[in-house]
Structure formats: C-alpha cells, structure tokens
Design a protein around this motif. Structure first.
Motif, short mmCIF file in Angstrom:
data_model
loop_
_atom_site.label_atom_id
_atom_site.label_comp_id
_atom_site.label_asym_id
_atom_site.label_seq_id
_atom_site.Cartn_x
_atom_site.Cartn_y
_atom_site.Cartn_z
N PRO A 113 79.28 -42.15 -1.18
CA PRO A 113 79.28 -43.18 -0.14
C PRO A 113 79.20 -42.56 1.25
N VAL A 114 78.79 -43.38 2.20
CA VAL A 114 78.79 -43.00 3.61
C VAL A 114 79.85 -43.87 4.27
N PHE A 115 80.64 -43.28 5.16
CA PHE A 115 81.73 -43.97 5.81
C PHE A 115 81.49 -44.08 7.31
N VAL A 116 82.14 -45.07 7.92
CA VAL A 116 82.09 -45.21 9.37
C VAL A 116 82.55 -43.89 9.99
N GLY A 117 81.81 -43.44 10.96
CA GLY A 117 82.15 -42.19 11.64
C GLY A 117 81.43 -40.97 11.09
N ASP A 118 80.79 -41.10 9.93
CA ASP A 118 80.01 -39.98 9.40
C ASP A 118 78.77 -39.78 10.26
N VAL A 119 78.42 -38.52 10.49
CA VAL A 119 77.16 -38.20 11.15
C VAL A 119 76.12 -38.04 10.04
N VAL A 120 75.11 -38.88 10.07
CA VAL A 120 74.08 -38.91 9.03
C VAL A 120 72.85 -38.14 9.54
N SER A 121 72.41 -37.18 8.74
CA SER A 121 71.21 -36.39 9.05
C SER A 121 70.20 -36.59 7.94
N VAL A 122 68.97 -36.90 8.31
CA VAL A 122 67.90 -37.12 7.35
C VAL A 122 66.92 -35.95 7.45
N HIS A 123 66.79 -35.23 6.33
CA HIS A 123 65.90 -34.07 6.24
C HIS A 123 64.74 -34.39 5.31
N CYS A 124 63.53 -33.95 5.69
CA CYS A 124 62.33 -34.32 4.94
C CYS A 124 61.40 -33.13 4.77
N HIS A 125 60.65 -33.17 3.66
CA HIS A 125 59.52 -32.26 3.52
C HIS A 125 58.48 -32.92 2.61
N ALA A 126 57.22 -32.69 2.97
CA ALA A 126 56.12 -33.25 2.19
C ALA A 126 56.02 -32.50 0.87
N ILE A 127 55.91 -33.24 -0.22
CA ILE A 127 55.79 -32.60 -1.54
C ILE A 127 54.43 -32.84 -2.18
N ARG A 128 53.65 -33.80 -1.61
CA ARG A 128 52.31 -34.04 -2.14
C ARG A 128 51.48 -34.66 -1.03
N VAL A 129 50.27 -34.16 -0.87
CA VAL A 129 49.33 -34.76 0.07
C VAL A 129 48.06 -35.07 -0.70
N GLY A 130 47.71 -36.36 -0.72
CA GLY A 130 46.50 -36.79 -1.40
C GLY A 130 45.41 -37.11 -0.40
N ARG A 131 44.44 -37.91 -0.83
CA ARG A 131 43.32 -38.25 0.05
C ARG A 131 43.77 -39.16 1.19
N THR A 132 44.47 -40.26 0.86
CA THR A 132 44.95 -41.19 1.89
C THR A 132 46.46 -41.34 1.89
N SER A 133 47.13 -40.75 0.89
CA SER A 133 48.58 -40.92 0.80
C SER A 133 49.29 -39.58 0.75
N LEU A 134 50.58 -39.62 0.99
CA LEU A 134 51.40 -38.44 0.85
C LEU A 134 52.80 -38.85 0.43
N THR A 135 53.47 -37.95 -0.28
CA THR A 135 54.83 -38.20 -0.75
C THR A 135 55.76 -37.23 -0.03
N VAL A 136 56.85 -37.79 0.47
CA VAL A 136 57.83 -37.03 1.23
C VAL A 136 59.16 -37.09 0.50
N HIS A 137 59.76 -35.93 0.26
CA HIS A 137 61.13 -35.92 -0.28
C HIS A 137 62.06 -36.09 0.91
N VAL A 138 62.93 -37.10 0.81
CA VAL A 138 63.83 -37.45 1.90
C VAL A 138 65.26 -37.33 1.40
N ALA A 139 66.08 -36.58 2.12
CA ALA A 139 67.48 -36.39 1.74
C ALA A 139 68.38 -36.75 2.91
#
Length: 138
Positions: free
Chosen positions: A75-101
C-alpha cells in the motif's frame, strides 16, 4: 531492450532502475475509504510517468492503449514520497511498451520500497490523433 513486453519484475528489486519520470507526495485528498492512497491515483501517476517516457522515446505525442500485468505489491500511505521510474522495453513501428515502477520513501525509512509495477503500451500519434511511425534514431 531485450525483455519481452509481458515481463514484469518477478522478484522486487531493492533499488529503483530506469529513469525517474515523476516524484510527488501522497496527500490526504488521494485516499480511498480505508484511508490508504487510492490505487487509481497511483495508476494515474504511473500512466503520466510512462507517457513522459513514451513521448521522449517516440519524439511525439503518445496515447495509452493498454496496461498489462499490473502488480500492486504494497500500500501507499499519506505522506509517502512516490517516485515513478520508467524504461522502454519494446519499440515497434507505431507503438512502444514501457515498464513503469512506482516506489515510495516512507517517513523514517532509509530505503525506497517498490509498491507497484506494470507494462504500459503507448501509440505514437500525429496532430490529428492518427498513429504514425515512431521516430528512430539514425
């Protein structure tokens, strides 16, 4: 970018990897009926972070087309500092998939905690909202 689009971290990592795309503070207005941070709020933060990464990679506007293998770990609680980290794991012709944590730093803690992650797929679009090829470096 050799991971498959359905690969999600099976064992939680101990440190965030990928690019930091968003950092925000979980506030009381973001809670559910139980007083914890609403999963939809966290998901929206992750989508914004993933969209930032997708637009950077595609060098254009992008739209979310799917979210796969979302895993809420803690769970996430009030007062937590939330950081979102991403990296591309697939790049296609018109689409791409990003792993988001999403990671949190809780009060009185010294290490970040992985709270949720998943794979978000985006499509590059032109100014009229039509898919167009991802711009490749080259």
């Amino acid at each position: 970018m050799t991971e498959s689009p359905s690969a999600v971290t099976a064992v939680p990592a101990f440190e965030p990897d990928g690019e930091l795309c968003i950092r925000t503070l979980a506030m009381p207005a973001d809670t559910n009926a139980n007083g914890d941070i609403f999963g939809g709020w966290l998901l929206s933060q992750m989508d914004v972070g993933g969209g930032i990464m997708a637009s950077k990679v595609a060098r254009s506007r992008t739209v979310t087309v799917s979210i796969e293998a979302m895993t809420f770990r803690k769970p996430v609680f009030v007062g937590d500092v939330v950081s979102v980290h991403c990296h591309a794991i697939r790049v296609g012709r018109t689409s791409l998939t990003v792993h988001v944590a999403a990671w949190v730093m809780r009060r009185n803690e010294t290490r970040s905690i992985l709270v949720t992650d998943g794979n978000f797929t985006y499509v590059a679009i032109d100014d009229h909202g039509r898919p167009h090829p991802v711009v490749r470096e080259g």
